[in-house]
Design an enzyme around this catalytic site. Structure first.
Site, PDB file in Angstrom:
ATOM      1  CG  ASP A 126       5.315  -1.603   7.434  1.00 32.14           C
ATOM      2  OD1 ASP A 126       6.343  -1.938   6.828  1.00 32.14           O
ATOM      3  OD2 ASP A 126       4.704  -0.545   7.222  1.00 32.14           O
ATOM      4  CD  GLN A 158       1.878  -2.455   4.637  1.00 32.63           C
ATOM      5  OE1 GLN A 158       2.157  -1.463   5.282  1.00 32.63           O
ATOM      6  NE2 GLN A 158       2.263  -2.627   3.395  1.00 32.63           N
ATOM      7  CE  LYS A 160      10.144  -1.736  -6.381  1.00 34.02           C
ATOM      8  NZ  LYS A 160       8.679  -1.631  -6.314  1.00 34.02           N
ATOM      9  CB  CYS A 175       7.382   4.576   6.250  1.00 31.84           C
ATOM     10  SG  CYS A 175       6.326   4.682   4.825  1.00 31.84           S
ATOM     11  NE  ARG A 186      -1.242   1.444   1.246  1.00 31.13           N
ATOM     12  CZ  ARG A 186      -0.155   0.746   0.945  1.00 31.13           C
ATOM     13  NH1 ARG A 186      -0.122   0.029  -0.172  1.00 31.13           N
ATOM     14  NH2 ARG A 186       0.897   0.748   1.749  1.00 31.13           N
ATOM     15  CG  HIS A 244      10.639   1.713   3.616  1.00 31.16           C
ATOM     16  ND1 HIS A 244       9.580   2.531   3.931  1.00 31.16           N
ATOM     17  CD2 HIS A 244      11.682   2.552   3.343  1.00 31.16           C
ATOM     18  CE1 HIS A 244       9.962   3.799   3.855  1.00 31.16           C
ATOM     19  NE2 HIS A 244      11.230   3.830   3.498  1.00 31.16           N
ATOM     20  CG  HIS A 298       9.874   1.368   8.461  1.00 29.16           C
ATOM     21  ND1 HIS A 298       8.585   1.153   8.917  1.00 29.16           N
ATOM     22  CD2 HIS A 298       9.777   1.649   7.140  1.00 29.16           C
ATOM     23  CE1 HIS A 298       7.752   1.324   7.902  1.00 29.16           C
ATOM     24  NE2 HIS A 298       8.443   1.614   6.820  1.00 29.16           N
TER      25      HIS A 298
END
Length: 648
Positions: free
Chosen positions: A393, A391, A475, A344, A373, A521, A395
């Site tokens: 991912d 991911q 969320k 992000c 991570r 997100h 945004h």
């Protein structure tokens, strides 16, 4: 004595003296309810029948027919009953904590000798004896000094440490199950006999550090599962047996998909077969994102700590980040960077390049972002929990008025993707504002209303998780259900008013002034690695043809068919299919068995008859018999079947 007013589920209210217990409230309604009551819900909180009620509120009396509270109590009481059984069998064992978890509970013990499978059987027998005794359960609130003195006298250092961790002013509640006592928030059942003796099972023992800290003592954690009746337990144990057969780590080895090794813990070594699944899934997701109006980007993996400090991740997430230190030429000290744990902050940097207008919004930026991570060695589990992952991912930068439409569009995309990948059912949970949060109540009202409105407009059911939202916004979490009934939380949609402000994201509105965009997100699959693990287990390795790494094996029955075997393979490959030849000097039954174990969906057996007729004998995985088709028919049919669902 002051009076309180309690409102029941039917809307009726009654006045009671302050301090009345839920058991007494149940008795005031009907003797049968008092007999069947197990706990109560007061303003949404689960409370013990023995606890005094000192304020007015909405109350409901729970019985064993109320599934969620009943299972919570059964599993919580069994944790205590198990700990009591262990200490009765081995009085020198120290007890720690025993929380309820999905399908059951665990309890951590400090014991010099390891627990054995025979020990688990012994513990189960003692637990059933305790249940049969129907010992009463009672509770008291103690002051801190008394509780500490009690556990010091019993030689229970872990309990003393737990008490010292409880904030001053919080009540210290003690529970007794018969003569055995434990520190516990509760609630609990009213006697040990209310636990079904034939609906639980101790499953296994594992190591666990005290409070999850690797520098603290290693304890032994005994796990158990429990249900309301024997049939539910039997169904769960059957599911566990099936899950063991489907274990992606076992199938990954059999199908030659991936491996792990000590030199790179938590990092996947993809083999050709596994990487084929990965590439097919990525290509599918890329097509779906492009069609949904996303623009794909790529951002760096190593980023200076300055950005992580600005975003807030350095303070909140530092212990989970991999640090990269570099001796910059001429610098007095090392430059500190981090492998990105999430995408992000980097996506905001892309957004910030160039002035944005309200006409540019919504702007949907997607990345198959590689993240790292730190996960403790004990928490890693095959593909399901790794240290390095990618991911799907994205945004979305938008205005407040666009949140609902973007949420609806995302849910529609996610629903379609899950269906394409073989998951017909998923549940939605809306997590609302936590106590500690940023942003005004007005902004939270808008964000929560937008998310709930989008779900409702789509006609989808959802549950609310009060107070479980992120600190920056509410969320949605999406849990899909696999072929054997297990739930997996994969997709997420989060509404963020915080990060754009911290990182200076702006756009020029219709009024000519600068405004801060909302940052949404979102992920559909989540981690590619984890989702592939879920796919492997959902299909038990028998992937649909378009995802199968080895789609077709063409096997010769006799050596005289070898040339035609290679011709068939070339025809299949020309049609875009993954095909390979097996012309080894082995019997056809041996070849079929070997490739079936490797989960190859289609095996073509070629003998002299097929050579003469220019046909193939087509066998399907796990299906009896074979089908005779002309070569052209087989190629055309398989090409159609192997087309990804979004291209059909």
């Amino acid at each position: 004595m002051s009076q309180i007013s309690l409102t029941f589920p039917d809307g009726n209210s009654r006045d009671y003296p302050s301090g009345i217990t839920a058991a007494e409230v149940a008795a005031s309604i009907a003797p049968s309810l008092a007999k069947n009551a197990i706990s109560a819900s007061l303003d949404g909180a689960h409370i013990d029948l023995q606890w005094p009620i000192e304020q007015s509120g909405k109350i409901a009396i729970n019985t064993m027919k109320d599934n969620a509270p009943a299972l919570e109590l059964i599993r919580h009481d069994l944790a205590h009953i198990m700990a009591r059984a262990v200490q009765e069998l081995w009085p020198d064992v120290k007890v720690t904590i025993g929380p309820v978890r999905d399908q059951g509970w665990f309890y951590d013990f400090d014991r010099a000798e390891p627990f054995t499978p025979d020990d688990l059987g012994q513990i189960e027998q003692r637990m059933k004896q305790i249940i049969a005794a129907r010992d009463p359960v009672r509770t008291e609130v103690w002051d801190r000094a008394r509780a500490i003195a009690h556990y010091e006298a019993k030689g229970e250092p872990f309990k003393v440490e737990l008490i010292n961790r409880i904030p001053e002013g919080e009540p210290l509640r003690m529970y007794w199950h018969g003569d055995w006592q434990d520190l516990c928030r509760g609630p609990h059942l009213q006697n040990t006999g209310q636990v079904p003796a034939d609906a639980f099972r101790l499953t296994h023992v594992a190591g666990a550090y005290w409070l999850g800290d690797a520098s603290r003592p290693m304890l032994q954690r005994i796990y158990g599962v429990a249900f309301k009746n024997r049939d539910d337990l039997k169904a769960h144990l059957t599911m566990l047996e099936e899950a063991a057969k489907r274990d992606h780590r076992k199938l990954g080895k059999e199908m030659e998909l991936f491996h792990f090794q000590e030199e790179a813990p938590g990092m996947v070594f993809w083999h050709p077969n596994g990487w084929t699944i990965y590439r097919e899934l990525e290509a599918y997701m890329r097509r779906r994102l492009i069609r949904a109006g996303y623009k794909e980007i790529k951002t760096p993996q190593v980023v200076d700590r300055i950005l992580w400090e600005k975003s807030g991740h350095w303070e909140a997430y530092r212990e989970n980040m991999f640090i990269v230190e570099v001796d910059e030429e001429g610098a007095k000290e090392k430059r500190v960077n981090a492998l990105k744990p999430m995408n992000c902050p980097c996506h905001v940097q892309v957004y910030n390049q160039g002035l944005k207008s309200y006409r540019d919004l919504p702007l949907r930026l997607a990345e198959f972002g590689s993240c790292h991570r730190y996960e403790s060695s004990g928490s890693m589990h095959g593909l399901m929990r790794v240290r390095g992952f990618v991911q799907d991912d994205a945004h979305i930068f938008c205005t407040e008025n666009q949140i609902e439409a973007e949420c609806a569009g995302f849910i529609s995309l996610l629903s379609s993707v899950y269906k394409d990948l073989g998951f017909e059912k998923f549940d939605i949970k809306l997590s609302t504002r936590p106590d500690v949060r940023v942003g005004s109540d007005e902004i939270w009202d808008k964000a929560e209303a937008a998310l709930s409105g989008a779900i409702e407009h789509l006609g989808l059911p959802y549950e609310v998780n009060p107070g479980d939202g992120a600190f920056y916004g509410p969320k949605l979490d999406f849990k899909l259900t696999d072929a054997i009934g297990r739930e997996w939380q994969c997709g997420t949609f989060q509404c963020d008013f915080n990060l754009p402000q911290r990182l200076g994201a702006e756009y020029v509105g219709e009024d000519g002034h600068k405004h801060m965009p909302v940052m949404l997100h979102r992920a559909v699959l989540g981690s590619f690695e984890r989702f592939i693990g879920i796919l492997i287990e959902n299909y038990s390795g028998k992937m649909p043809l378009w995802l199968a790494p080895r789609q077709i094996v063409v096997a010769s029955i006799v050596s005289g068919a070898d040339d035609y075997v290679h011709e068939v393979v070339e025809a299949l490959r020309a049609a875009g299919l993954r095909a390979e030849a097996d012309t080894r000097n082995e019997k056809i039954n041996y070849k079929v068995r070997e490739h079936s174990l490797g989960k190859v969906p289609v095996i073509m057996a070629i003998g002299l008859k097929e050579v003469e007729e220019r046909s193939v004998s087509l066998r399907r995985l796990d299906k009896q018999g074979s089908e005779s088709l002309s070569l052209d028919e087989a190629v055309g049919s398989l090409r159609t079947e192997a087309t990804p669902p979004d291209l059909r």
